[in-house]
Design a protein around this motif. Structure first.
Motif, mmCIF file in Angstrom:
data_model
loop_
_atom_site.group_PDB
_atom_site.id
_atom_site.type_symbol
_atom_site.label_atom_id
_atom_site.label_comp_id
_atom_site.label_asym_id
_atom_site.label_seq_id
_atom_site.Cartn_x
_atom_site.Cartn_y
_atom_site.Cartn_z
ATOM 1 N N ILE A 1 24.611 -50.916 20.587
ATOM 2 C CA ILE A 1 25.760 -50.047 21.964
ATOM 3 C C ILE A 1 24.899 -50.276 23.348
ATOM 4 O O ILE A 1 23.628 -49.363 23.560
ATOM 5 N N GLU A 2 25.343 -50.763 23.660
ATOM 6 C CA GLU A 2 24.222 -50.714 25.660
ATOM 7 C C GLU A 2 24.468 -49.357 26.114
ATOM 8 O O GLU A 2 25.597 -49.775 27.048
ATOM 9 N N TYR A 3 23.420 -48.954 25.854
ATOM 10 C CA TYR A 3 24.070 -47.792 26.383
ATOM 11 C C TYR A 3 23.355 -47.393 28.478
ATOM 12 O O TYR A 3 24.134 -46.319 28.550
ATOM 13 N N LEU A 4 23.275 -48.542 28.631
ATOM 14 C CA LEU A 4 23.280 -47.891 30.356
ATOM 15 C C LEU A 4 24.501 -48.065 30.950
ATOM 16 O O LEU A 4 25.033 -47.875 31.879
ATOM 17 N N HIS A 5 25.199 -49.453 30.429
ATOM 18 C CA HIS A 5 26.863 -49.026 29.931
ATOM 19 C C HIS A 5 28.251 -48.021 29.673
ATOM 20 O O HIS A 5 28.919 -47.443 30.194
ATOM 21 N N ASN A 6 27.305 -47.559 28.701
ATOM 22 C CA ASN A 6 27.875 -46.757 27.112
ATOM 23 C C ASN A 6 27.066 -46.183 26.850
ATOM 24 O O ASN A 6 27.084 -45.707 26.099
ATOM 25 N N PRO A 7 26.977 -45.050 28.000
ATOM 26 C CA PRO A 7 25.403 -43.949 27.413
ATOM 27 C C PRO A 7 26.792 -43.159 26.186
ATOM 28 O O PRO A 7 27.818 -42.882 26.228
ATOM 29 N N PRO A 8 25.670 -42.667 25.948
ATOM 30 C CA PRO A 8 25.735 -40.908 24.564
ATOM 31 C C PRO A 8 26.080 -40.313 25.522
ATOM 32 O O PRO A 8 26.147 -39.698 26.290
ATOM 33 N N THR A 9 27.089 -39.395 24.438
ATOM 34 C CA THR A 9 28.511 -38.288 25.461
ATOM 35 C C THR A 9 26.792 -37.029 24.497
ATOM 36 O O THR A 9 25.593 -37.853 24.611
ATOM 37 N N GLN A 10 26.354 -35.914 25.635
ATOM 38 C CA GLN A 10 26.035 -35.343 25.880
ATOM 39 C C GLN A 10 25.568 -34.237 24.396
ATOM 40 O O GLN A 10 24.114 -34.498 23.856
ATOM 41 N N ASP A 11 26.468 -34.356 23.642
ATOM 42 C CA ASP A 11 26.769 -34.216 22.381
ATOM 43 C C ASP A 11 25.472 -35.061 21.130
ATOM 44 O O ASP A 11 24.026 -34.694 20.700
ATOM 45 N N GLN A 12 25.872 -36.459 21.390
ATOM 46 C CA GLN A 12 25.574 -37.377 21.002
ATOM 47 C C GLN A 12 23.863 -37.465 21.508
ATOM 48 O O GLN A 12 22.805 -38.038 20.451
ATOM 49 N N LEU A 13 23.566 -37.466 22.464
ATOM 50 C CA LEU A 13 22.133 -37.472 23.356
ATOM 51 C C LEU A 13 20.862 -36.272 22.616
ATOM 52 O O LEU A 13 20.287 -36.516 22.053
ATOM 53 N N ILE A 14 21.904 -34.848 22.574
ATOM 54 C CA ILE A 14 20.676 -33.801 22.135
ATOM 55 C C ILE A 14 20.677 -34.051 20.627
ATOM 56 O O ILE A 14 19.551 -33.734 20.011
ATOM 57 N N ASN B 1 14.921 -43.439 27.058
ATOM 58 C CA ASN B 1 13.829 -44.222 25.902
ATOM 59 C C ASN B 1 14.754 -44.722 25.400
ATOM 60 O O ASN B 1 15.972 -44.336 24.514
ATOM 61 N N ARG B 2 14.227 -46.305 24.974
ATOM 62 C CA ARG B 2 15.265 -46.975 23.907
ATOM 63 C C ARG B 2 14.193 -47.846 23.460
ATOM 64 O O ARG B 2 13.530 -47.494 23.441
ATOM 65 N N PRO B 3 14.775 -48.262 22.391
ATOM 66 C CA PRO B 3 15.666 -48.199 21.615
ATOM 67 C C PRO B 3 16.517 -46.836 20.744
ATOM 68 O O PRO B 3 15.396 -46.749 19.335
ATOM 69 N N PHE B 4 16.672 -45.867 20.589
ATOM 70 C CA PHE B 4 17.375 -44.881 19.682
ATOM 71 C C PHE B 4 18.273 -46.002 18.281
ATOM 72 O O PHE B 4 19.154 -46.651 18.972
ATOM 73 N N VAL B 5 17.684 -45.745 17.003
ATOM 74 C CA VAL B 5 18.472 -46.420 16.097
ATOM 75 C C VAL B 5 19.392 -44.972 15.136
ATOM 76 O O VAL B 5 17.769 -44.313 15.089
ATOM 77 N N VAL B 6 20.283 -45.010 15.019
ATOM 78 C CA VAL B 6 20.926 -43.575 13.585
ATOM 79 C C VAL B 6 21.325 -44.613 12.834
ATOM 80 O O VAL B 6 21.607 -46.233 12.675
ATOM 81 N N THR B 7 20.952 -44.699 11.404
ATOM 82 C CA THR B 7 21.439 -44.818 10.135
ATOM 83 C C THR B 7 21.088 -43.305 9.247
ATOM 84 O O THR B 7 21.129 -42.100 9.396
ATOM 85 N N GLU B 8 21.627 -44.158 7.943
ATOM 86 C CA GLU B 8 22.061 -42.911 7.616
ATOM 87 C C GLU B 8 20.243 -41.802 6.915
ATOM 88 O O GLU B 8 20.653 -41.473 6.203
ATOM 89 N N ALA C 1 17.146 -55.962 28.073
ATOM 90 C CA ALA C 1 16.435 -56.586 28.839
ATOM 91 C C ALA C 1 15.365 -56.043 28.618
ATOM 92 O O ALA C 1 14.069 -56.314 28.886
ATOM 93 N N CYS C 2 15.073 -55.012 27.262
ATOM 94 C CA CYS C 2 13.839 -54.808 26.978
ATOM 95 C C CYS C 2 13.781 -55.499 25.167
ATOM 96 O O CYS C 2 14.078 -55.332 24.841
ATOM 97 N N GLY C 3 12.347 -55.364 25.953
ATOM 98 C CA GLY C 3 11.528 -56.529 24.229
ATOM 99 C C GLY C 3 11.366 -56.193 23.314
ATOM 100 O O GLY C 3 12.012 -56.398 21.689
#
Length: 143
Positions: free
Chosen positions: A34-47, A95-102, A13-15
């Motif tokens: 990962i649609e984080y509103l339905h599948n949020p990260p774990t505490q460790d992932q978020l930190i 906040n979004r979007p977080f992106v994780v790459t190598e 829903a976010c442009g």
């Protein structure tokens, strides 16, 4: 993380989130969405995402949402640990979007920040949904 694996914590829903996803795909790569509103990260992932992005917990929070106002999260007495717990309980606060790459982790606001952590070049000219040109006809980054 495999070198070809990209993760985007996405809200369709976010442009800004849609533009970021489109920029990833414009590099020829298909991320794990990962649609984080339905599948949020774990505490460790978020930190870990917040730390690796170089942001403070407060910088990683959405402030223009009702729950932020209702809980008065602007008050300085909230600890980072409490704020993390609330972000997990109410993922809309992330906040979004977080992106994780190598190449790293970014909160991609504005969306073109994702270009700093993509290993593959853009394949086509790209304009945001609002028409703002990010990649020109010569495949040069404008912003």
């Amino acid at each position: 993380m495999p070198s070809n694996q990209i993760k985007i914590y996405h809200n369709p829903a976010c442009g800004t989130s849609r533009n970021t996803l489109a920029l990833i795909r414009n590099s020829g790569q298909e991320p794990e969405v990962i649609e984080y509103l339905h599948n949020p990260p774990t505490q460790d992932q978020l930190i870990r995402m917040i730390q690796q992005s170089g942001l403070s917990v407060r910088e990683a929070m959405r402030k223009n949402v009702e729950v932020y106002q209702d809980l008065q999260l602007e008050q300085p007495h909230w600890t980072d640990e409490q704020l993390i717990e609330l972000m997990l309980k109410y993922p809309i606060l992330i906040n979004r979007p977080f992106v994780v790459t190598e190449l790293g982790v970014r909160l991609c606001r504005p969306s073109e920040l994702v270009l700093d952590i993509l290993s593959a070049p853009q394949l086509h000219p790209f304009s945001k949904e609002d028409g703002e040109i990010i990649i020109d006809q010569q495949l040069k980054r404008i912003k």
